[in-house]
Design a protein around this motif. Structure first.
Motif, short mmCIF file in Angstrom:
data_model
loop_
_atom_site.label_atom_id
_atom_site.label_comp_id
_atom_site.label_asym_id
_atom_site.label_seq_id
_atom_site.Cartn_x
_atom_site.Cartn_y
_atom_site.Cartn_z
N PRO A 454 128.36 18.72 25.55
CA PRO A 454 127.15 17.91 25.78
C PRO A 454 127.39 16.42 25.58
N TYR A 455 126.61 15.64 26.29
CA TYR A 455 126.43 14.23 25.96
C TYR A 455 124.94 13.96 25.91
N HIS A 456 124.57 12.81 25.36
CA HIS A 456 123.19 12.60 24.93
C HIS A 456 122.57 11.34 25.51
N VAL A 457 121.26 11.34 25.54
CA VAL A 457 120.54 10.09 25.76
C VAL A 457 120.97 9.13 24.65
N PRO A 458 121.37 7.89 24.96
CA PRO A 458 121.89 7.00 23.93
C PRO A 458 120.99 6.91 22.70
N HIS A 459 121.64 7.00 21.53
CA HIS A 459 120.99 6.85 20.23
C HIS A 459 119.94 7.93 19.99
#
Length: 640
Positions: A454-459
């Protein structure tokens, strides 16, 4: 109104908890303290598992646990054992009723869980004489007649490493557990256990809430040791000797943490989001269960509002069997700095893929800086979802490996570090910015096309998408690479063949029809410029400006003088010919997969404008982590 509670060895839990009438146990104070209160523990040895019951309410309304000023307070997960009987020669035994341990018997509980590679039946117990840890034998016969040394294959380095079997130390133990009693045999050599301090692991932790959501706790100034902590993979409950247990806003500072069977400080997840299902059920890979734990955590409230934002600073952590600091998911938005971490996972009584001085999964916006990490199986391992993370101004030496970033898409920053292991850097990730580091040692660069993570919406903990690790999309500016005739792959030459801009990458991808297939075939761009390559280190073929003195040996050394460490390095006469500019959000191009900028955790623009020593950098400064480096000989204090 805030209350100050006192605990002392001459106190009573029937007392009032005042300085004049202190409590006897820390847990008594923990049961009554509420937000804003302070618990002061006076000198002595406290053999209890401290389980905070109540939470603080905010950063300014904490519950603080602290050792009294100038007083030594030790919390132990062990008990002293005195009823040893001599069997023969230096072999002694003790028989303990199982009721002594309650529901958790460390001599029955084995090292167990996902990603264990090597464990020949070893347990969570341990034996200590005058604070020195023994080794567990595999059989009673080995206590009397140790076998020959063996080795185990390190999966990552592909080398055999010694396993510290009993023959490598004379001090060994072995246990037998039946329905009613636990018998421990130990070889004390020249010690008489009746005349020495002999202790055994009894409790799972020293300071760890049983409930989750115990927020805003400060733990300050203690020594904590000898806990029977379990193996802590990212797919399991992750208790440490000390930790917040899926909470928010802890400050853990100025403590001495040592002799945890597995993990020292845990910032990790809890059991409801997965607990070793790969090992127990055997129906799916651990990778799949780890993916599920991310979504289960989101459903359980994993967010910046509820979890993480811890501070871990100024601690000394050593002699732990698995990790100095560990954490999956629960470590988000935290800051780890000024810690001294050493002798982690060197006994090799057991071994697996979750071992390091600092081992974090999902280190979203975690800031790791100004730590001294040495003599560890692996210095720092950032695994999965390394995003918004910054590893800055850390000192690494005498580790089997220094830094490992795995299956992450960035953006993350590694700047102004000193990495000196023969195996300095494992880069199985993408989207990193490596700036102004001193790297003496090889770098291993690998793609991971079979594990989308996974990667995420920043912060944020909100999942934005998944991606495999294509490799590349990395930035290397202003580093000093130092080779060695015995080392390969030092420098950036392993990026040869990669495009040098996003525009070139896009043009190449779209030369052939298709969708995802083309992206698997074309290397991602890399941004590499103004680095120094010394003593055989090799540069990326398309680096336009570089200092290449491949035959110059800088005689790099780290010298320990008491509690201080000095960097000794000689630099070539033209060292100052190439200078580096301050890298910022504007100069560091966005990462491709996450489509995110390099920023500070609060979303503001980042400026990499402070060197290893905390000095503000000029608009243009010399390469490497220390702005005062110059041609010729340098001798600079880097710790202490």
């Amino acid at each position: 109104m805030a209350v100050e509670y006192h605990i002392a060895k001459n106190g009573s839990d029937l007392g009032e908890g005042t300085k004049q009438s202190p409590f006897l146990t820390i847990n008594k104070a923990a049961s009554v303290a509420v937000a804003g209160d302070t618990i002061i523990v006076h000198e002595g040895e406290y053999r209890e598992w401290v389980k905070p019951k109540n939470a603080g309410l905010s950063n300014t309304r904490r519950i603080t646990y602290q050792a009294a000023d100038g007083e030594k307070v030790v919390i132990k997960g062990s008990e002293q054992i005195q009823n040893w009987q001599q069997v023969e020669g230096t072999i002694w035994k003790t028989e303990i009723p199982n009721s002594f341990f309650g529901e958790y018997n460390p001599y029955k509980e084995e090292i167990f869980g996902d990603w264990i590679v090597y464990n020949p039946g070893r347990h969570l117990g341990d034996v200590y004489v005058n604070g020195m840890s023994f080794y567990e034998a595999e059989t009673l016969e080995q206590v009397q007649n140790p076998t020959k040394q063996t080795e185990v294959l390190d999966h990552w380095t592909k080398k055999n490493v010694p396993v510290h079997h009993p023959e490598q130390t004379e001090y060994v133990w072995f246990s037998e557990v039946n329905e009613n009693t636990t018998t421990i045999y130990a070889n004390f050599q020249d010690y008489n256990p009746a005349e020495e301090l002999v202790e055994i692991n009894v409790r799972k932790a020293c300071f760890y809430p049983e409930e989750t959501g115990i927020n805003y706790i400060t733990v300050r100034g203690f020594e904590m040791a000898q806990a029977a902590t379990p193996w802590t993979p990212p797919t399991a409950d992750q208790p440490g000797l000390l930790g917040p247990h899926w909470s928010k806003g802890w400050i853990i500072e100025d403590n001495i943490i040592h002799d945890s069977k597995c993990s020292g400080i845990s910032l990790g997840k809890e059991g409801s989001t997965g607990n070793n299902y790969r090992t127990k059920r055997k129906d799916k890979p651990g990778y799949q269960y780890q993916l599920e734990s991310v979504f289960l955590a989101r459903q359980a409230g994993w967010s910046k509002e509820k979890i993480g934002s811890h501070i871990v600073r100024n601690n000394t952590i050593y002699d732990c069997g698995q990790n100095g600091i560990v954490g999956h998911l629960g470590c988000v938005f935290s800051e780890i700095y000024n810690n001294h971490i050493y002798n982690i996972a060197l006994k090799r009584e057991f071994y697996g893929h979750e071992i390091a001085g600092i081992k974090l999964h999902a280190a979203i916006d975690v800031q790791i800086h100004h730590n001294r990490i040495h003599d560890c199986s692996l210095g720092t391992w950032l695994d999965w979802q390394t995003q918004g993370t910054r590893v800055s101004s850390n000192l690494y030496y005498r580790n089997n490996r220094d830094l490992f970033v795995e299956v992450s898409s960035g953006p993350y920053i590694v700047d102004h570090n000193i990495l000196t292991a023969d195996y300095a850097l494992d880069n199985h990730a993408q989207g990193g910015a490596y700036i102004n580091n001193l790297i003496r040692g090889k770098m291993v660069h690998r793609k991971m096309l079979d594990r989308a993570t996974p990667y995420h919406v920043p912060h944020s903990t909100e999942v934005a998408g998944f991606a495999v690790t294509y490799g590349g999309d990395d930035r290397f500016y202003h580093n000093i690479f130092v080779g060695d005739e015995a080392l390969e792959d030092v420098g950036t030459a392993h990026y040869n063949g990669y495009p040098a801009s996003l525009e070139e990458y896009i043009e190449t991808v779209h030369q052939d029809p298709g969708d995802h297939e083309a992206f698997n075939k074309v290397e991602q761009p890399v941004y590499i410029n103004r680095n120094a390559y010394l003593n055989g280190a090799k540069a990326f073929e398309r680096e336009e400006e570089k200092l290449a003195e491949v035959h110059f040996n800088p005689n790099l050394k780290l010298v320990e003088e008491g509690t201080e460490v000095y960097l000794s390095v000689e630099l070539p006469d033209d060292f100052e010919r190439i200078l580096g500019e301050v890298q910022t959000t504007q100069t560091l191009k966005r990462v491709r997969i996450v489509d995110a900028e390099f920023e500070n955790p609060d979303g503001s623009e980042v400026a990499i404008d402070t060197d290893y020593l905390g000095e503000r950098k000029l608009a243009q400064s010399v390469l490497g982590p220390i702005s005062s480096l110059k041609k010729g000989k340098n001798y600079v204090k880097v710790w202490g």
